[in-house]
Design a protein around this motif. Sequence first.
Motif, PDB file in Angstrom:
ATOM      1  N   GLY A   1       0.810  -1.214   0.000  1.00 17.05           N
ATOM      2  CA  GLY A   1       0.000   0.000   0.000  1.00 17.05           C
ATOM      3  C   GLY A   1       0.841   1.260   0.000  1.00 17.05           C
ATOM      4  O   GLY A   1       0.568   2.205  -0.750  1.00 17.05           O
ATOM      5  N   SER A   2       1.890   1.271   0.833  1.00 16.48           N
ATOM      6  CA  SER A   2       2.772   2.441   0.877  1.00 16.48           C
ATOM      7  C   SER A   2       3.541   2.595  -0.428  1.00 16.48           C
ATOM      8  O   SER A   2       3.738   3.716  -0.923  1.00 16.48           O
ATOM      9  N   ALA A   3       3.981   1.451  -1.002  1.00 23.58           N
ATOM     10  CA  ALA A   3       4.737   1.506  -2.256  1.00 23.58           C
ATOM     11  C   ALA A   3       3.872   2.037  -3.398  1.00 23.58           C
ATOM     12  O   ALA A   3       4.329   2.824  -4.227  1.00 23.58           O
ATOM     13  N   VAL A   4       2.615   1.611  -3.441  1.00 29.05           N
ATOM     14  CA  VAL A   4       1.704   2.104  -4.484  1.00 29.05           C
ATOM     15  C   VAL A   4       1.489   3.602  -4.328  1.00 29.05           C
ATOM     16  O   VAL A   4       1.478   4.350  -5.325  1.00 29.05           O
ATOM     17  N   ALA A   5       1.332   4.050  -3.093  1.00 25.60           N
ATOM     18  CA  ALA A   5       1.150   5.485  -2.859  1.00 25.60           C
ATOM     19  C   ALA A   5       2.378   6.272  -3.295  1.00 25.60           C
ATOM     20  O   ALA A   5       2.273   7.350  -3.900  1.00 25.60           O
ATOM     21  N   MET A   6       3.571   5.735  -3.012  1.00 30.76           N
ATOM     22  CA  MET A   6       4.810   6.381  -3.443  1.00 30.76           C
ATOM     23  C   MET A   6       4.881   6.441  -4.963  1.00 30.76           C
ATOM     24  O   MET A   6       5.255   7.465  -5.552  1.00 30.76           O
ATOM     25  N   ALA A   7       4.537   5.324  -5.619  1.00 29.88           N
ATOM     26  CA  ALA A   7       4.581   5.277  -7.083  1.00 29.88           C
ATOM     27  C   ALA A   7       3.572   6.248  -7.692  1.00 29.88           C
ATOM     28  O   ALA A   7       3.871   6.936  -8.674  1.00 29.88           O
TER      29      ALA A   7
ATOM     30  N   TRP B   1      11.540  -4.152 -13.806  1.00 30.66           N
ATOM     31  CA  TRP B   1      12.803  -4.806 -13.458  1.00 30.66           C
ATOM     32  C   TRP B   1      12.635  -6.297 -13.693  1.00 30.66           C
ATOM     33  O   TRP B   1      11.549  -6.856 -13.482  1.00 30.66           O
ATOM     34  N   ARG B   2      13.701  -6.930 -14.121  1.00 30.81           N
ATOM     35  CA  ARG B   2      13.643  -8.355 -14.444  1.00 30.81           C
ATOM     36  C   ARG B   2      13.384  -9.183 -13.182  1.00 30.81           C
ATOM     37  O   ARG B   2      14.150  -9.115 -12.220  1.00 30.81           O
ATOM     38  N   PRO B   3      12.313  -9.996 -13.163  1.00 30.22           N
ATOM     39  CA  PRO B   3      12.103 -10.902 -12.031  1.00 30.22           C
ATOM     40  C   PRO B   3      13.186 -11.988 -12.014  1.00 30.22           C
ATOM     41  O   PRO B   3      13.642 -12.421 -13.083  1.00 30.22           O
ATOM     42  N   PRO B   4      13.637 -12.422 -10.839  1.00 31.71           N
ATOM     43  CA  PRO B   4      14.681 -13.451 -10.768  1.00 31.71           C
ATOM     44  C   PRO B   4      14.286 -14.713 -11.541  1.00 31.71           C
ATOM     45  O   PRO B   4      13.162 -15.200 -11.425  1.00 31.71           O
ATOM     46  N   GLY B   5      15.211 -15.207 -12.346  1.00 33.97           N
ATOM     47  CA  GLY B   5      14.950 -16.420 -13.111  1.00 33.97           C
ATOM     48  C   GLY B   5      13.884 -16.272 -14.177  1.00 33.97           C
ATOM     49  O   GLY B   5      13.351 -17.264 -14.671  1.00 33.97           O
ATOM     50  N   ASN B   6      13.579 -15.016 -14.546  1.00 33.76           N
ATOM     51  CA  ASN B   6      12.534 -14.751 -15.549  1.00 33.76           C
ATOM     52  C   ASN B   6      11.166 -15.284 -15.129  1.00 33.76           C
ATOM     53  O   ASN B   6      10.323 -15.611 -15.972  1.00 33.76           O
ATOM     54  N   ARG B   7      10.929 -15.381 -13.832  1.00 28.83           N
ATOM     55  CA  ARG B   7       9.623 -15.844 -13.367  1.00 28.83           C
ATOM     56  C   ARG B   7       8.545 -14.799 -13.686  1.00 28.83           C
ATOM     57  O   ARG B   7       8.831 -13.651 -14.009  1.00 28.83           O
ATOM     58  N   THR B   8       7.300 -15.217 -13.571  1.00 30.47           N
ATOM     59  CA  THR B   8       6.184 -14.302 -13.775  1.00 30.47           C
ATOM     60  C   THR B   8       6.127 -13.296 -12.624  1.00 30.47           C
ATOM     61  O   THR B   8       6.253 -13.690 -11.466  1.00 30.47           O
ATOM     62  N   PRO B   9       5.961 -12.019 -12.906  1.00 36.03           N
ATOM     63  CA  PRO B   9       5.852 -11.053 -11.810  1.00 36.03           C
ATOM     64  C   PRO B   9       4.627 -11.331 -10.949  1.00 36.03           C
ATOM     65  O   PRO B   9       3.595 -11.788 -11.452  1.00 36.03           O
ATOM     66  N   THR B  10       4.741 -11.058  -9.662  1.00 37.50           N
ATOM     67  CA  THR B  10       3.620 -11.287  -8.755  1.00 37.50           C
ATOM     68  C   THR B  10       2.600 -10.156  -8.873  1.00 37.50           C
ATOM     69  O   THR B  10       2.933  -9.049  -9.308  1.00 37.50           O
ATOM     70  N   PRO B  11       1.350 -10.402  -8.474  1.00 40.71           N
ATOM     71  CA  PRO B  11       0.359  -9.323  -8.476  1.00 40.71           C
ATOM     72  C   PRO B  11       0.785  -8.123  -7.631  1.00 40.71           C
ATOM     73  O   PRO B  11       0.478  -6.977  -7.971  1.00 40.71           O
ATOM     74  N   GLN B  12       1.507  -8.372  -6.537  1.00 37.64           N
ATOM     75  CA  GLN B  12       1.965  -7.273  -5.688  1.00 37.64           C
ATOM     76  C   GLN B  12       3.005  -6.426  -6.410  1.00 37.64           C
ATOM     77  O   GLN B  12       2.973  -5.186  -6.331  1.00 37.64           O
ATOM     78  N   GLU B  13       3.912  -7.068  -7.125  1.00 36.04           N
ATOM     79  CA  GLU B  13       4.917  -6.331  -7.891  1.00 36.04           C
ATOM     80  C   GLU B  13       4.262  -5.522  -9.010  1.00 36.04           C
ATOM     81  O   GLU B  13       4.635  -4.370  -9.274  1.00 36.04           O
ATOM     82  N   GLN B  14       3.271  -6.115  -9.651  1.00 38.86           N
ATOM     83  CA  GLN B  14       2.564  -5.406 -10.725  1.00 38.86           C
ATOM     84  C   GLN B  14       1.760  -4.229 -10.170  1.00 38.86           C
ATOM     85  O   GLN B  14       1.719  -3.152 -10.777  1.00 38.86           O
ATOM     86  N   ALA B  15       1.135  -4.426  -9.011  1.00 42.99           N
ATOM     87  CA  ALA B  15       0.349  -3.343  -8.407  1.00 42.99           C
ATOM     88  C   ALA B  15       1.246  -2.161  -8.046  1.00 42.99           C
ATOM     89  O   ALA B  15       0.848  -1.002  -8.188  1.00 42.99           O
ATOM     90  N   THR B  16       2.469  -2.456  -7.601  1.00 38.69           N
ATOM     91  CA  THR B  16       3.398  -1.389  -7.237  1.00 38.69           C
ATOM     92  C   THR B  16       3.788  -0.559  -8.457  1.00 38.69           C
ATOM     93  O   THR B  16       3.948   0.667  -8.358  1.00 38.69           O
ATOM     94  N   CYS B  17       3.928  -1.201  -9.607  1.00 32.73           N
ATOM     95  CA  CYS B  17       4.343  -0.487 -10.822  1.00 32.73           C
ATOM     96  C   CYS B  17       3.170   0.083 -11.610  1.00 32.73           C
ATOM     97  O   CYS B  17       3.377   0.884 -12.533  1.00 32.73           O
ATOM     98  N   ALA B  18       1.943  -0.324 -11.271  1.00 39.07           N
ATOM     99  CA  ALA B  18       0.770   0.069 -12.063  1.00 39.07           C
ATOM    100  C   ALA B  18       0.605   1.584 -12.211  1.00 39.07           C
ATOM    101  O   ALA B  18       0.216   2.045 -13.298  1.00 39.07           O
TER     102      ALA B  18
END
Length: 271
Positions: free
Chosen positions: A66-72, A163-180
């Motif tokens: 929540g704080s990260a999304v607000a910062m973004a 940013w590249r997720p480790p091992g080219n894994r699928t980004p998590t919903p939390q990571e996507q929400a932060t960048c949205a």
Amino acid sequence: MSLAVDQRAVESLLAFWADAGVDASYADAPIDRLAEGAAMLRAKSQPPPAPIPIARPAASRGPDVGSAVAMARAAAAACNDLESLAAAIAAFDGCPLKTQGAKQAVFSRGVGDAPLMIIGEGPGADEDAQGQPFVGRAGKLLDRMLKAAGLEGRVFITNTVFWRPPGNRTPTPQEQATCAPFVERAIALVKPKMLMLAGGASAKSVLKREEGILSMRGRWFEWTSEDRSIELPAMPTLHPAFLLRTPAQKKKAWQDLLTLTERLDRPDRPH
């Protein structure tokens, strides 16, 4: 007992030990081994002392989602052009992917006023090395498809995370929400006429839906910005990396692209 008897007993004992080969003592004073053994038994019967807790430094943690999304959101809102948006993304520390091995932020490539915006999932190894999205094998396939459909030079390409997720894994919903908020600000600045969502992770994140990509691909959806000031048609399609693994699916992706191009070039026709 008299001293004389004690002296004779001691002399007799010494003679016994001398005959046994003992010619030296280990200590100047006698040791009561029975008492020593009894003390050891008593110590064993007592519970061990509680371990002394060791103070450990608290692990370094980034802001919660929540704080990260607000910062973004605040950082994105302050950007009035794509150059400042790219700089804000590179400086942003709220997404944990930034500290998990990525070399650099990967924001975009393409035309700044493109009629079509393509949103993928996240950077891979080639993108991380070059700093641009869709530049590896999957990107080259995408470029060939865009050129064949008459869309070369008419697209702006980005991802749901930068940013590249480790091992080219699928980004998590939390990571996507932060960048949205950065993705949404890019849409507001580019002002595309429609969106193409490449891959299931992108379609689910942008459209906030749970269906699989094979169910959503080729269908039109409406994307609405967080403040509801922007509404755009959006079409999910198969990710080019998936097409490289399953070439038989290229026909479906090509059909999606033709449908999208038809609507882009002939917006007055019913769809």
